[in-house]
Write an enzyme that holds these catalytic residues in place. Structure first.
Site, PDB file in Angstrom:
ATOM      1  N   ASN A   9       0.876  -1.176   0.000  1.00  0.00           N
ATOM      2  CA  ASN A   9       0.000   0.000   0.000  1.00  0.00           C
ATOM      3  C   ASN A   9       0.912   1.224   0.000  1.00  0.00           C
ATOM      4  O   ASN A   9       1.448   1.598   1.031  1.00  0.00           O
ATOM      5  CB  ASN A   9      -0.893  -0.034   1.253  1.00  0.00           C
ATOM      6  N   TRP A  10       1.053   1.805  -1.172  1.00  0.00           N
ATOM      7  CA  TRP A  10       1.981   2.946  -1.289  1.00  0.00           C
ATOM      8  C   TRP A  10       1.429   4.228  -0.678  1.00  0.00           C
ATOM      9  O   TRP A  10       2.145   5.212  -0.524  1.00  0.00           O
ATOM     10  CB  TRP A  10       2.324   3.197  -2.763  1.00  0.00           C
ATOM     11  N   LYS A  11       0.125   4.242  -0.399  1.00  0.00           N
ATOM     12  CA  LYS A  11      -0.538   5.452   0.127  1.00  0.00           C
ATOM     13  C   LYS A  11      -0.270   6.625  -0.828  1.00  0.00           C
ATOM     14  O   LYS A  11      -0.124   6.416  -2.032  1.00  0.00           O
ATOM     15  CB  LYS A  11      -0.073   5.722   1.560  1.00  0.00           C
ATOM     16  N   HIS A  99      -9.610   1.659   4.471  1.00  0.00           N
ATOM     17  CA  HIS A  99      -8.372   1.848   5.236  1.00  0.00           C
ATOM     18  C   HIS A  99      -8.629   2.867   6.352  1.00  0.00           C
ATOM     19  O   HIS A  99      -9.393   3.822   6.165  1.00  0.00           O
ATOM     20  CB  HIS A  99      -7.250   2.332   4.314  1.00  0.00           C
ATOM     21  N   GLU A 148      -5.788  -4.322  10.739  1.00  0.00           N
ATOM     22  CA  GLU A 148      -4.722  -3.349  10.977  1.00  0.00           C
ATOM     23  C   GLU A 148      -5.011  -2.563  12.258  1.00  0.00           C
ATOM     24  O   GLU A 148      -5.790  -1.594  12.232  1.00  0.00           O
ATOM     25  CB  GLU A 148      -4.628  -2.363   9.813  1.00  0.00           C
ATOM     26  N   GLY A 154       2.165   2.487  10.842  1.00  0.00           N
ATOM     27  CA  GLY A 154       3.206   3.496  10.684  1.00  0.00           C
ATOM     28  C   GLY A 154       3.965   3.834  11.958  1.00  0.00           C
ATOM     29  O   GLY A 154       4.695   4.829  12.000  1.00  0.00           O
ATOM     30  N   GLY A 206       4.708   1.532   4.780  1.00  0.00           N
ATOM     31  CA  GLY A 206       6.051   2.116   4.715  1.00  0.00           C
ATOM     32  C   GLY A 206       7.113   1.215   4.099  1.00  0.00           C
ATOM     33  O   GLY A 206       7.896   1.664   3.242  1.00  0.00           O
TER      34      GLY A 206
END
Ligand code: PGA
Length: 222
Positions: A9-11, A99, A148, A154, A206
């Site tokens: 998940n590159w966000k 998310h 999550e 993060g 990340g």
């Protein structure tokens, strides 16, 4: 043996150029992503087309699939800024829905998320539905859930593999689904999570941004 589902998940990270650089590192590595893992990259919308083109060239060497990070609750029409299921259906196979960052910063409610899942399913996309607690609603038709915990995202403080396994087991009692764990997954803790009975894969923020780290995670997950 299970085939772990490893989702990046590159966000809100990576320009088209940076996405291409990431892919070049993957391509140049000795390691080949094979069918023993299913790898999905959920990239920003603007990167999807170029990644799709590159992935189709690489497909004989790699098994990588593409996903989006969100989908509109609406279909095509007067919804400025929205990206709909019909636009995504030929670009990606997967889509992250719900998310915790979408819930927190964009006020996405259960009703909105339910509508998004319906749109994803209508256009043949596989929702990866995120939740942080077992009590949270899971819309019908979801076959992949990502657990999550908020404190793990993060933060560098992942949940313990044992607790994540317990939660994954509870989710499976509610819904027949694959369950991924996400939150501060790194190369060093990958194996501990994927070897858990109820954990079918990982959702990685990340650590997916650096191609080298992401490859390490894939290697450690096999
Ligand atoms: P993280 O993010 O790996 O950076 O903790 C996970 C996620 O938010 O999906």
């Amino acid at each position: 043996m299970k085939t772990p589902l490893i989702v990046a998940n590159w966000k809100a990270n990576k320009t088209v150029e940076e996405a291409e650089e990431w892919l070049t590192t993957i391509q140049n590595s000795e390691f080949r992503i094979q069918n023993s893992t299913e790898v999905v990259v959920c990239a920003p919308y603007v990167d999807l087309l170029v990644l799709k083109e590159q992935f189709s060239i690489l497909n004989s060497q790699f098994s990588i699939h593409l996903g989006a990070q969100d989908i509109s609750q609406f279909e095509d029409g007067a919804y400025t800024g929205e990206i709909t299921g019909r636009m995504l259906k030929d670009l990606v196979e997967y889509v992250i829905i719900g998310h915790s960052e979408r819930r927190k910063y964009f006020q996405e409610t259960d009703d909105i998320l339910k509508a998004k899942v319906e749109k994803a399913l209508k256009f043949g996309l596989k929702p990866i539905y995120c939740l942080s607690e077992t009590e949270m609603m899971i819309p019908q038709g979801v076959e992949i859930v990502a657990y999550e915990p908020l404190s793990a995202i993060g933060s560098g403080n992942p949940d313990s593999p044992e607790n994540a396994d317990l939660v994954a087991g509870k989710i499976k009692e509610k819904q027949t689904a694959k369950v991924l764990y996400g939150g501060s997954v790194k190369p060093a803790n990958t194996q501990a999570f994927v070897q858990m009975e109820n954990i079918d894969g990982l959702l990685i923020g990340g650590a997916s941004l650096k191609a080298g780290d992401f490859l390490e995670i894939i290697k450690n997950a096999v």
